[in-house]
Design a protein around this motif. Structure first.
Motif, PDB file in Angstrom:
ATOM      1  N   UNK A   1       0.854  -1.189   0.000  1.00  0.00           N
ATOM      2  CA  UNK A   1       0.000   0.000   0.000  1.00  0.00           C
ATOM      3  C   UNK A   1       0.893   1.243   0.000  1.00  0.00           C
TER       4      UNK A   1
ATOM      5  N   UNK B   1      -4.673   4.893   2.955  1.00  0.00           N
ATOM      6  CA  UNK B   1      -3.882   3.931   2.175  1.00  0.00           C
ATOM      7  C   UNK B   1      -4.314   3.996   0.719  1.00  0.00           C
ATOM      8  N   UNK B   2      -3.478   3.511  -0.140  1.00  0.00           N
ATOM      9  CA  UNK B   2      -3.808   3.519  -1.569  1.00  0.00           C
ATOM     10  C   UNK B   2      -3.157   2.326  -2.257  1.00  0.00           C
ATOM     11  N   UNK B   3      -3.882   1.783  -3.241  1.00  0.00           N
ATOM     12  CA  UNK B   3      -3.318   0.699  -4.051  1.00  0.00           C
ATOM     13  C   UNK B   3      -2.953   1.198  -5.450  1.00  0.00           C
ATOM     14  N   UNK B   4      -2.774   2.499  -5.574  1.00  0.00           N
ATOM     15  CA  UNK B   4      -2.380   3.039  -6.885  1.00  0.00           C
ATOM     16  C   UNK B   4      -1.092   2.353  -7.368  1.00  0.00           C
TER      17      UNK B   4
ATOM     18  N   UNK C   1       5.232   3.574  -7.635  1.00  0.00           N
ATOM     19  CA  UNK C   1       5.962   4.768  -8.055  1.00  0.00           C
ATOM     20  C   UNK C   1       7.443   4.468  -7.813  1.00  0.00           C
TER      21      UNK C   1
ATOM     22  N   UNK D   1       5.851   0.370  -3.773  1.00  0.00           N
ATOM     23  CA  UNK D   1       4.588   0.571  -3.086  1.00  0.00           C
ATOM     24  C   UNK D   1       4.760  -0.073  -1.727  1.00  0.00           C
TER      25      UNK D   1
END
Lengths: 192, 275
Positions: A79, A91-94, A97, A101
């Motif tokens: 995450x 939180x993010x599952x983008x 980067x 992650x």
């Protein structure tokens, strides 16, 4: 006054993080956020490994937890970790980067927008450029920027990339980073 | 890709323009998340200025469909967090079928086929999918079309296959995929088990209660007030004893629904509705 200190690191950063955590006490007045590159599909083990070294509890935040002192908050695996308005984690599952992650850059971006000058960002040893753009934003928004002395790093790419992108406030070795934390404790949060 | 940078006011203006144009209301999204998504989507659409973006939203439905498509966050892989899916396979799904002749599974807010295919693969043993209804909903019709078409991102194969082995003990996903012009597609019959419905808002209650809602890593993009609204819809849409499956990093602790569900397994985010 700092509202958070974010430490970003990757390969070669564990020993430095462990040394810093071993010197913090439970009354350390600022939340400490760790954004470390870690194995994607191993959900447990890292908290335990850091907890052995740490004087304050190490916790992986779940979404929307309050960001408060008294804990070291470790970005969970797989995450991204954001600082959201209202002083909560998100939180993010983008996508990854810089192949990462959690990404140090994204945590710095979100926290710099929220805390501005009341944020300290620290970049430790690591093997890619993740964190460099984020640390620049921390500095641009008035926060304090620190990198581990590249000559001391096992893998100096992360500090060097940060130094290429922005004029950091401090280049510290491990013990100087430890002193930075001690001064915050002694000065009751006042900025260095 | 253009570079779009947005302040809070501009974000509010853009989300208002989307809502006024009949698209779902994004004002319940967390600020950093929605700002980042709008900047990425705008950049991908070649927009570098918020006024231009609002003007396009107000005047060009085709553009706005594409823009909303770019706002969606992709899921990362099949069987993300394998231990959750293993618990579903070993305990929860058998429990559901023990108590229901024809259970209904609902996958709201889908952006890819990952969770649908994961569920299908769990229901494949004993052809349980023939005794089930699976409803897939999304705010983005373009996404629904893509899910139905079965396109699978080749880059996800390795990690998805590893997860598949961990969850099912079986060896290879390849048999479920067809290759066309270098692209991977799930076999058509796998996806035909589901009904695909567009949503006009982020979560619309279905006409009849369901037995299991798989809503993983969606609420992380919402603010707390909006999470409560969404959970209200889910709670009312579930049979008593039904299950809500969320992402590993999500919790109900901060919501109004913390006491409305229990966790059959403390380590996994599967919640059972209590009466």
């Amino acid at each position: 006054m700092y509202r958070a200190i974010i430490i970003g690191g990757s390969a070669g950063s564990f020993q430095v993080v462990a040394r810093i955590l071993s010197t913090l006490d439970k009354d350390f007045p600022v939340p400490v956020l760790l954004v470390l590159h870690r194995l994607k599909h191993v959900r447990s083990g890292f908290v335990e490994a850091l907890s052995i070294k740490s004087s304050i509890p190490v916790k992986e935040p779940v979404d929307k937890d309050y960001i408060r002192p008294g804990f070291t908050w470790l970005a969970p695996s797989n995450y991204h970790l954001y600082v959201e308005s209202g002083n909560r984690f998100a939180l993010s599952t983008e996508p990854q980067v810089n192949h990462s992650r959690p990404s140090v850059d994204l945590s710095f971006f979100s926290a710099a927008k929220e805390y501005r000058r009341n944020l300290a960002g620290i970049i430790l040893s690591g093997a890619n450029k993740d964190g460099a753009a984020g640390l620049k934003m921390v500095g641009d928004m008035g926060g304090t920027t620190i990198v581990q002395d590249p000559s001391e790093c096992q893998v100096p790419v992360m500090p060097l990339e940060s130094m290429k992108l922005t004029k950091v406030h401090y280049v510290y070795n491990t013990e100087q980073i430890v002193s930075f934390f001690k001064k915050i404790r002694e000065n009751g949060q006042n900025r260095q | 890709m253009a570079n779009l940078t947005l302040g809070v006011t501009e974000v509010r203006e853009i989300t208002a323009a989307l809502a006024e144009s009949g698209y779902p209301d994004f004002t319940g999204y967390s600020l950093f998340s929605i700002t980042r998504r709008l900047e990425i989507a705008g950049g991908n659409c070649g927009i570098s200025e918020s006024g231009m973006l609002i003007s396009k939203i107000n005047s060009d439905p085709l553009f706005t469909d594409t823009f909303v498509d770019h706002l969606m966050v992709e899921t990362t892989e099949l069987f993300r967090d394998p231990s959750v899916w293993k618990l579903l396979r070993d305990n929860i799904i058998p429990d559901i079928f023990k108590k229901n002749d024809h259970p209904v599974f609902w996958l709201p807010g889908c952006s890819t086929a990952d969770d649908l295919v994961s569920l299908f693969l769990l229901l494949e043993d004993d052809k349980l999918f023939e005794r089930s209804s699976i409803i897939v909903t999304s705010i983005c019709e373009k996404r629904l079309k893509n899910i139905r078409a079965g396109r699978f991102d080749n880059q996800k194969f390795k990690v998805s296959n590893e997860n598949y082995k961990k969850v099912t003990g079986k060896t290879d996903l390849s048999g479920y995929l067809d290759k066309e012009e270098g692209k991977l597609y799930w076999k058509k019959d796998m996806l035909s088990v589901a009904d695909f419905l567009p949503q006009k808002s982020h979560l619309e209650e279905l006409s009849a209660p369901v037995n299991c809602v798989i809503f993983r890593d969606k609420m992380i993009y919402f603010n707390l007030a909006f999470c409560n609204r969404v959970l209200d819809t889910i709670y009312n849409g579930l049979h008593t004893g039904g299950f809500l499956v969320t992402g590993a990093g999500e919790t109900l602790v901060h919501t109004l629904y913390d006491k409305s569900f229990i966790k059959p397994d403390e380590n996994e985010n599967i919640f059972r509705k209590i009466g």
